[in-house]
Design a protein around this motif. Sequence first.
Motif, short mmCIF file in Angstrom:
data_model
loop_
_atom_site.label_atom_id
_atom_site.label_comp_id
_atom_site.label_asym_id
_atom_site.label_seq_id
_atom_site.Cartn_x
_atom_site.Cartn_y
_atom_site.Cartn_z
N GLY A 1 85.46 22.22 76.77
CA GLY A 1 85.22 22.60 75.38
C GLY A 1 85.76 23.99 75.11
O GLY A 1 85.68 24.88 75.95
N SER A 2 86.31 24.18 73.93
CA SER A 2 86.81 25.50 73.53
C SER A 2 86.70 25.64 72.02
O SER A 2 86.63 24.65 71.29
CB SER A 2 88.26 25.70 73.97
N VAL A 3 86.66 26.90 71.57
CA VAL A 3 86.67 27.18 70.14
C VAL A 3 88.04 27.76 69.80
O VAL A 3 88.51 28.70 70.43
CB VAL A 3 85.53 28.13 69.72
N VAL A 4 88.69 27.15 68.83
CA VAL A 4 90.04 27.53 68.41
C VAL A 4 89.95 28.17 67.02
O VAL A 4 89.23 27.67 66.15
CB VAL A 4 90.98 26.31 68.37
N SER A 5 90.70 29.23 66.82
CA SER A 5 90.72 29.91 65.53
C SER A 5 92.16 30.23 65.16
O SER A 5 92.95 30.67 66.01
CB SER A 5 89.90 31.20 65.61
N ILE A 6 92.51 29.98 63.90
CA ILE A 6 93.86 30.26 63.43
C ILE A 6 93.78 31.08 62.14
O ILE A 6 92.81 30.97 61.39
CB ILE A 6 94.67 28.97 63.17
N PRO A 7 94.78 31.90 61.86
CA PRO A 7 94.78 32.65 60.59
C PRO A 7 95.09 31.73 59.42
O PRO A 7 95.98 30.87 59.50
CB PRO A 7 95.89 33.68 60.79
#
Length: 567
Positions: free
Chosen positions: A44-50
């Motif tokens: 599991g991972s948390v991904v963030s994009i602008p």
Amino acid sequence: MMGAAMAAAVMGSVLTASVVSAEPTGRTEMPYTSSAPLAGEVLGSVVSIPAPLPAEAGPRPAACDRLSYLRWRSADGPESSADADLILVTQPGIFEGAGAFESVARNTVIAAAARGAHVEFWALDRRSNCLEDHTGTQAALRTGSLDTATDYYFRGAEVDGRRFAGHAIGADVAWLSHVGIEQTLRDQYDLLRHELSDPELRKRKVLCGGHSLGGFITGYFAEWDFDGDPATTGDAGYNQCGGYFALDTVIEAGAPSPGQSALPDLPDAVSAPLDAFFGSISTASPVLALPTVINPETTNLLALTGLAARLDPDSTDGIVPRMPDNPNIDWTLRTLLSGDYAMFATGDPDVRTLNATNEAVLGAILDDNSQPLGFLQVSVGFITGAPVRDKLFPVPATPEVLGSGFFGDALKASPVVFADPGVVYRWLDYDEVGTGASSPDEARYTDRGSEVTSIAELARNLSEPPLDFTEWYFPSRLPFDLASATRFEGHLHRDGVARNPVVTLVASGGIPLPEKDHPNERRWVLPGYKHIDVLTAAADQNDGRPEQVSQTLADFAADRVGSFTVG
């Protein structure tokens, strides 16, 4: 069961410090550690994009100019999403964050792997969740102490150099007036293009779906045109996905409306708050909130209740004694735990004097044999340890009430004994119902076939994921737009839903859903499941079968692998 000391050891590194990708575009991906049994097989991972909002949205925190999602994938599968066999992308329901999909995501990835397919599961987090502060919860998972969280949120304690600033109101949430259906759909489209730049790959490898309200958002996504030109269909929503999945919802460009026609005649004390709740979605307030029960403070409190059950499930010195003493919390507890109208109106007996374990408190709030509202129900076992009686508040569990579907189909039970330190209410987990551990009252209210979610797993899901299970700041413009989105210029491809296959999974005790006339729909009814169970049900069920939502999604994914063509 895991006590506080062991919990501290397991959760000492809930969020790892390393960022596994940091591209020039500003994309970040951070893995997180889970105590779930499948954690070693599913990463599991948390991904963030602008993704900056337009200038006219007004002032907002920098974090709100980003989009985030939870990503789950096989530990032995490809590292790049583009190399996965298939990706399931899901929209959350009302008051729901990405963390709510923790169980169904892990179970689906495992089930697909058993069929020879490496799939990923992405749970989108609404942009409004950027306002949430999970500092106290995440710190408590590291320390193993509930006081770390409650001191932070309720008593002004400092954690990691930060103090809780309170819940956002007024000018701090004004920008959410801009976040309606158009922005929500644009966010999903921009995220998919950012993460999977090849349009043919998106069409071939992406399945789009949602839970509850998310099914209707997905319906609009399928029928949206993102460049405003219906002649160029590469940007059409239906070409961003090769199929759809509905989790106790329908994939339809419309508005979920329980409607008063679905409800039996109710006392004014019940019908007035319900009218206020559904009427409030059309108000000018940018955040959907009530004075009690449903608002930012109480949705965070639900996560903290899960945290207490996660850290020390059998303790009676848990979340209730630490709750703030204010009208919002007092009336919320009365609404959720009162056995009849007299108890609700007078506060006698005081629900805070109930001597119950942390698990029993969580169960009493959300279990289908206690929680009155169907869209908040989950089947996690039954209360035990002392007598119970029929729960008559806010409505009695009569056939005409249960037949409405709005309140679920389970009889409701309420504790009898309060303010007695010698009596402790405890909780039977879903797989303990119908065994030697049974409560003497249990058979009247439930059976093994109608219990599908583990209370321990629910507690973990409410507290562990770095993106929340519960949503503090639900933008009120979104459901208002859903009811009138046909007026928007982007809603151009009215056959978008019909262009792709869909699988619909219906909880037998979930919310009432219309049957849809879809040319290529597979519809499954899940016996014993309630509305939240479609996300949280345990991998191993009481009937000896594996969990059915994830199995069906894995079948659907395996069938679709390699079969998509650009429309």
